[in-house]
Design a protein around this motif. Sequence first.
Motif, PDB file in Angstrom:
ATOM      1  N   ARG A  18      70.369 160.669  18.943  1.00 14.72           N
ATOM      2  CA  ARG A  18      71.326 161.835  20.400  1.00 14.72           C
ATOM      3  C   ARG A  18      72.034 160.257  20.909  1.00 14.72           C
ATOM      4  O   ARG A  18      72.196 159.660  20.133  1.00 14.72           O
ATOM      5  N   ILE A  19      73.088 161.082  21.644  1.00 17.08           N
ATOM      6  CA  ILE A  19      73.684 160.859  21.667  1.00 17.08           C
ATOM      7  C   ILE A  19      73.862 160.372  23.893  1.00 17.08           C
ATOM      8  O   ILE A  19      73.300 161.770  24.179  1.00 17.08           O
ATOM      9  N   ASP A  20      73.617 159.572  24.310  1.00 20.35           N
ATOM     10  CA  ASP A  20      74.112 159.110  25.182  1.00 20.35           C
ATOM     11  C   ASP A  20      74.985 158.724  26.486  1.00 20.35           C
ATOM     12  O   ASP A  20      75.138 157.374  25.918  1.00 20.35           O
ATOM     13  N   LEU A  21      75.749 159.475  27.025  1.00 16.33           N
ATOM     14  CA  LEU A  21      77.132 158.437  27.756  1.00 16.33           C
ATOM     15  C   LEU A  21      76.256 157.464  29.285  1.00 16.33           C
ATOM     16  O   LEU A  21      75.498 158.347  30.295  1.00 16.33           O
ATOM     17  N   VAL A  22      77.230 156.254  29.061  1.00 20.04           N
ATOM     18  CA  VAL A  22      76.186 155.219  30.046  1.00 20.04           C
ATOM     19  C   VAL A  22      76.963 155.163  31.063  1.00 20.04           C
ATOM     20  O   VAL A  22      78.234 154.375  30.623  1.00 20.04           O
ATOM     21  N   ARG A  23      77.003 154.162  32.078  1.00 18.55           N
ATOM     22  CA  ARG A  23      77.837 153.618  32.709  1.00 18.55           C
ATOM     23  C   ARG A  23      77.786 151.930  32.504  1.00 18.55           C
ATOM     24  O   ARG A  23      76.722 152.079  33.119  1.00 18.55           O
ATOM     25  N   THR A  24      78.478 151.614  32.127  1.00 14.06           N
ATOM     26  CA  THR A  24      78.076 149.999  32.127  1.00 14.06           C
ATOM     27  C   THR A  24      79.193 149.256  31.757  1.00 14.06           C
ATOM     28  O   THR A  24      80.124 149.362  31.287  1.00 14.06           O
ATOM     29  N   VAL A  25      78.867 147.647  31.621  1.00 12.28           N
ATOM     30  CA  VAL A  25      80.085 146.952  31.489  1.00 12.28           C
ATOM     31  C   VAL A  25      79.574 145.591  30.458  1.00 12.28           C
ATOM     32  O   VAL A  25      80.113 144.656  29.936  1.00 12.28           O
ATOM     33  N   GLU A  26      78.495 145.555  30.317  1.00 13.92           N
ATOM     34  CA  GLU A  26      78.157 145.242  28.865  1.00 13.92           C
ATOM     35  C   GLU A  26      78.075 145.594  28.084  1.00 13.92           C
ATOM     36  O   GLU A  26      78.475 144.660  26.888  1.00 13.92           O
ATOM     37  N   MET A  27      78.391 147.074  27.645  1.00  9.96           N
ATOM     38  CA  MET A  27      78.217 147.065  26.259  1.00  9.96           C
ATOM     39  C   MET A  27      78.982 148.094  25.654  1.00  9.96           C
ATOM     40  O   MET A  27      79.718 149.196  27.022  1.00  9.96           O
ATOM     41  N   ALA A  28      79.966 148.063  24.633  1.00 15.03           N
ATOM     42  CA  ALA A  28      80.795 149.611  24.640  1.00 15.03           C
ATOM     43  C   ALA A  28      79.624 150.959  24.127  1.00 15.03           C
ATOM     44  O   ALA A  28      79.640 152.112  24.003  1.00 15.03           O
ATOM     45  N   TRP A  29      78.711 150.060  22.701  1.00 23.28           N
ATOM     46  CA  TRP A  29      77.620 151.109  22.651  1.00 23.28           C
ATOM     47  C   TRP A  29      76.448 150.551  21.811  1.00 23.28           C
ATOM     48  O   TRP A  29      77.023 148.549  21.704  1.00 23.28           O
ATOM     49  N   GLN A  30      75.198 151.015  21.945  1.00 26.80           N
ATOM     50  CA  GLN A  30      73.877 150.178  21.229  1.00 26.80           C
ATOM     51  C   GLN A  30      73.528 151.824  20.920  1.00 26.80           C
ATOM     52  O   GLN A  30      73.288 152.592  20.799  1.00 26.80           O
ATOM     53  N   TRP A  31      72.817 151.596  20.406  1.00 25.11           N
ATOM     54  CA  TRP A  31      71.936 151.414  18.921  1.00 25.11           C
ATOM     55  C   TRP A  31      70.155 151.740  18.962  1.00 25.11           C
ATOM     56  O   TRP A  31      69.695 149.832  19.301  1.00 25.11           O
ATOM     57  N   SER A  32      69.207 152.501  19.180  1.00 24.85           N
ATOM     58  CA  SER A  32      68.059 152.100  19.712  1.00 24.85           C
ATOM     59  C   SER A  32      67.264 152.479  18.509  1.00 24.85           C
ATOM     60  O   SER A  32      67.311 154.401  18.807  1.00 24.85           O
ATOM     61  N   PRO A  33      67.013 152.513  17.755  1.00 25.47           N
ATOM     62  CA  PRO A  33      66.203 152.667  16.556  1.00 25.47           C
ATOM     63  C   PRO A  33      64.964 153.657  16.497  1.00 25.47           C
ATOM     64  O   PRO A  33      65.021 154.765  16.231  1.00 25.47           O
ATOM     65  N   LEU A  34      64.463 153.539  17.694  1.00 26.87           N
ATOM     66  CA  LEU A  34      63.216 153.799  17.971  1.00 26.87           C
ATOM     67  C   LEU A  34      63.121 154.731  18.801  1.00 26.87           C
ATOM     68  O   LEU A  34      62.551 155.839  18.842  1.00 26.87           O
ATOM     69  N   ASP A  35      64.001 155.369  19.814  1.00 23.90           N
ATOM     70  CA  ASP A  35      64.810 156.333  20.620  1.00 23.90           C
ATOM     71  C   ASP A  35      65.726 157.154  19.456  1.00 23.90           C
ATOM     72  O   ASP A  35      65.576 158.762  20.033  1.00 23.90           O
ATOM     73  N   ARG A  36      65.931 156.598  18.111  1.00 23.54           N
ATOM     74  CA  ARG A  36      66.946 157.493  17.570  1.00 23.54           C
ATOM     75  C   ARG A  36      68.319 157.982  18.327  1.00 23.54           C
ATOM     76  O   ARG A  36      68.737 159.301  18.046  1.00 23.54           O
ATOM     77  N   ALA A  37      68.744 157.190  19.157  1.00 21.79           N
ATOM     78  CA  ALA A  37      69.251 157.592  20.090  1.00 21.79           C
ATOM     79  C   ALA A  37      70.820 155.888  20.256  1.00 21.79           C
ATOM     80  O   ALA A  37      70.323 155.306  20.299  1.00 21.79           O
TER      81      ALA A  37
END
Length: 181
Positions: A18-37
Amino acid sequence: MQRNAYNAQEAAFNLGIRIDLVRTVEMAWQWSPLDRAMMISVDLPRHVVNEAIAHCICHVELASTAKGTAALNGQWWRARLEMDIHTIVAERLISVEALADAISITDNIADVAACLGTTEFMLSWRLQNLTDAQINELPIFALNRLRWGPGHDPDAPARCGWPVPGTGEVYRETNIGRHRR
């Protein structure tokens, strides 16, 4: 608009990511293995999003390999695995045919990367990891016209120039301020 041959979002979908677009200044992208997102900053340019998703897909694919498992367990050098991932992503995003077309119509790394829909970093990685067979498929005059080499930095301490093709003449420029003892 997808400018390179690899549509990472479609590949992620096919792998159940799953690809989720989020508003953040903390990271460019992050992978969550538990959510496969994968959470991606909405502020990233489209070509960077495609590259980030492609990078994440490689992590997912390599996580179950012996090398990937060893890296996760601290038994393999993680930086080496990252280099392998960069190589895979670069090959997926930049075909030799597309590279040949792009370097034939423009003469600098920034414009070639824009033509290919990739970052300059990924283009540079692809160029430095071309096989001899792949180099033979490219117009050499166009590659030389880029005036790029692995690790090329305009402020590097020295670089070699080839002023007249075919003469064998070589000159070396040095940047005195960059030399350290």
